[in-house]
Design a protein around this motif. Structure first.
Motif, PDB file in Angstrom:
ATOM      1  N   ILE A  45    -103.768 -39.873 -13.636  1.00 39.04           N
ATOM      2  CA  ILE A  45    -103.387 -38.790 -14.546  1.00 39.04           C
ATOM      3  C   ILE A  45    -104.359 -38.713 -15.724  1.00 39.04           C
ATOM      4  CG2 ILE A  45    -101.587 -38.006 -16.126  1.00 39.04           C
ATOM      5  CD1 ILE A  45     -99.573 -39.380 -14.138  1.00 39.04           C
ATOM      6  N   LYS A  46    -104.677 -39.880 -16.269  1.00 41.01           N
ATOM      7  CA  LYS A  46    -105.571 -39.924 -17.434  1.00 41.01           C
ATOM      8  C   LYS A  46    -106.998 -39.510 -17.082  1.00 41.01           C
ATOM      9  CE  LYS A  46    -102.814 -43.594 -19.570  1.00 41.01           C
ATOM     10  NZ  LYS A  46    -102.723 -45.060 -19.866  1.00 41.01           N
ATOM     11  N   ALA A  47    -107.347 -39.618 -15.803  1.00 41.99           N
ATOM     12  CA  ALA A  47    -108.704 -39.302 -15.344  1.00 41.99           C
ATOM     13  C   ALA A  47    -108.873 -37.832 -14.993  1.00 41.99           C
ATOM     14  CB  ALA A  47    -109.047 -40.178 -14.138  1.00 41.99           C
ATOM     15  N   TYR A  48    -107.919 -37.018 -15.356  1.00 39.72           N
ATOM     16  CA  TYR A  48    -107.960 -35.618 -14.931  1.00 39.72           C
ATOM     17  C   TYR A  48    -109.282 -34.948 -15.250  1.00 39.72           C
ATOM     18  CZ  TYR A  48    -106.919 -30.671 -14.563  1.00 39.72           C
ATOM     19  OH  TYR A  48    -106.971 -29.342 -14.243  1.00 39.72           O
ATOM     20  N   THR A  49    -109.762 -35.117 -16.463  1.00 39.80           N
ATOM     21  CA  THR A  49    -110.989 -34.409 -16.835  1.00 39.80           C
ATOM     22  C   THR A  49    -112.246 -35.043 -16.230  1.00 39.80           C
ATOM     23  OG1 THR A  49    -111.254 -35.654 -18.885  1.00 39.80           O
ATOM     24  CG2 THR A  49    -110.044 -33.574 -19.014  1.00 39.80           C
TER      25      THR A  49
END
Lengths: 92, 92
Positions: free
Chosen positions: B18-22
């Motif tokens: 989720i945190k790696a979306y970008t």
């Protein structure tokens, strides 16, 4: 292989293997680093490998590892870096 | 997964995703960069990934890409970085 610099028109992976002799002690003969603090570089993008080595040479990576790598790469010319980048980028 | 920092004792790859979306817009949803100027990060050593992100945050990679990455990572805490490192390190 793709050109990695405007000044480099051809790369030689066989020459790269020879020039990469000292790389293997940290990055492995197969590009897989034994120490998890170091990056695996097998199959890495050739352009990125070249640009990273130039960044080390140019003093643009300033932490302890960056300084160590700058020293390691200090005697290499652009063609050497291009050949090394080509060599590791081709590894599985 | 291995601890990547004295201050991080557990990592959560699901949270990392989720945190790696970008990250995916340059490094690919599978960790394989579409642009050869960017590194592939699938299966990269977790500790190296974490330390590289810290180096960017700390301003220790000073070229154009380093400055871009510092901005990209500016809002992330150590736990976020550790989760992202765990997530990408587990990819084939």
């Amino acid at each position: 292989s793709d050109n990695v610099s405007a000044s480099i028109t051809t790369t030689d992976t066989s020459a790269g293997k020879i020039k990469a002799y000292t790389c293997q002690f940290c990055h492995g003969s197969n590009g897989v680093a034994a120490n998890p603090a170091y990056p695996n570089i097998n199959g890495q993008n050739e352009q990125y490998l070249y640009q990273s080595m130039k960044a080390y040479q140019n003093g643009e990576r300033t932490n302890t590892m960056g300084k160590m790598m700058k020293q390691q790469l200090s005697s290499l010319q652009n063609q050497d870096l291009a050949d090394i980048a080509a060599y590791y980028s081709m590894m599985d």
